[in-house]
Design a protein around this motif. Structure first.
Motif, PDB file in Angstrom:
ATOM      1  N   TYR A 298       3.068 -13.723  13.066  1.00 22.94           N
ATOM      2  CA  TYR A 298       2.076 -14.612  13.649  1.00 22.94           C
ATOM      3  C   TYR A 298       2.393 -14.844  15.123  1.00 22.94           C
TER       4      TYR A 298
ATOM      5  N   ARG B   4       6.670 -17.764  13.247  1.00 28.44           N
ATOM      6  CA  ARG B   4       6.276 -16.380  13.507  1.00 28.44           C
ATOM      7  C   ARG B   4       6.314 -15.526  12.233  1.00 28.44           C
TER       8      ARG B   4
ATOM      9  N   ILE C 227      -2.089 -23.377  10.861  1.00 26.55           N
ATOM     10  CA  ILE C 227      -2.246 -21.939  10.679  1.00 26.55           C
ATOM     11  C   ILE C 227      -3.724 -21.654  10.921  1.00 26.55           C
TER      12      ILE C 227
ATOM     13  N   SER D  19      -4.935 -15.344  10.025  1.00 27.90           N
ATOM     14  CA  SER D  19      -3.861 -14.486   9.540  1.00 27.90           C
ATOM     15  C   SER D  19      -2.961 -13.949  10.651  1.00 27.90           C
ATOM     16  N   GLU D  20      -3.241 -14.348  11.903  1.00 26.23           N
ATOM     17  CA  GLU D  20      -2.455 -13.849  13.032  1.00 26.23           C
ATOM     18  C   GLU D  20      -1.929 -14.934  13.957  1.00 26.23           C
ATOM     19  N   THR D  21      -2.431 -16.173  13.830  1.00 28.17           N
ATOM     20  CA  THR D  21      -2.146 -17.195  14.833  1.00 28.17           C
ATOM     21  C   THR D  21      -1.741 -18.526  14.216  1.00 28.17           C
TER      22      THR D  21
END
Length: 102
Positions: A3, A48, A82, A85-87
């Motif tokens: 992440y 992360r 959250i 799905s990436e950040t």
């Protein structure tokens, strides 16, 4: 999966405030202030790699969570969300003895 960790302006201000607090106690104790910031940044490694392992901040908001960051006898708490799905976005950081986030 890794992440990306972002910070809101408020969270960045919290980092400055926590650093300054240590220096207000002892203006020459840069080593302790730097160690505190390093502990906080090291804690973000969890965000992360595995943010879902952190405790939920509220039962009705599964993506709003808190990271406990040990430092000395006490430590810090980072409130984060959250985003997808990436950040992961850090919203606020406080000392564990503070009443709430600023």
């Amino acid at each position: 999966m890794t992440y990306a960790v972002r910070f809101t302006p408020e969270a960045a201000t919290d980092l400055d405030r926590l650093y300054d607090f240590i220096l207000q106690r002892d203006a020459t104790d840069f080593t302790l202030a730097e160690a505190a910031l390093q502990a906080i940044h090291n804690g973000f490694a969890t965000l992360r790699s595995s943010p879902f392992t952190c405790r939920k901040a509220r039962s009705d908001a599964p993506f709003l969570r808190e990271l406990i960051i040990p430092f000395g006898r006490i430590g810090y708490v980072a409130l984060f969300e959250i985003e997808d799905s990436e950040t992961v976005t850090v919203l606020a950081i406080r000392h564990q003895l503070e009443d709430d986030y600023h």
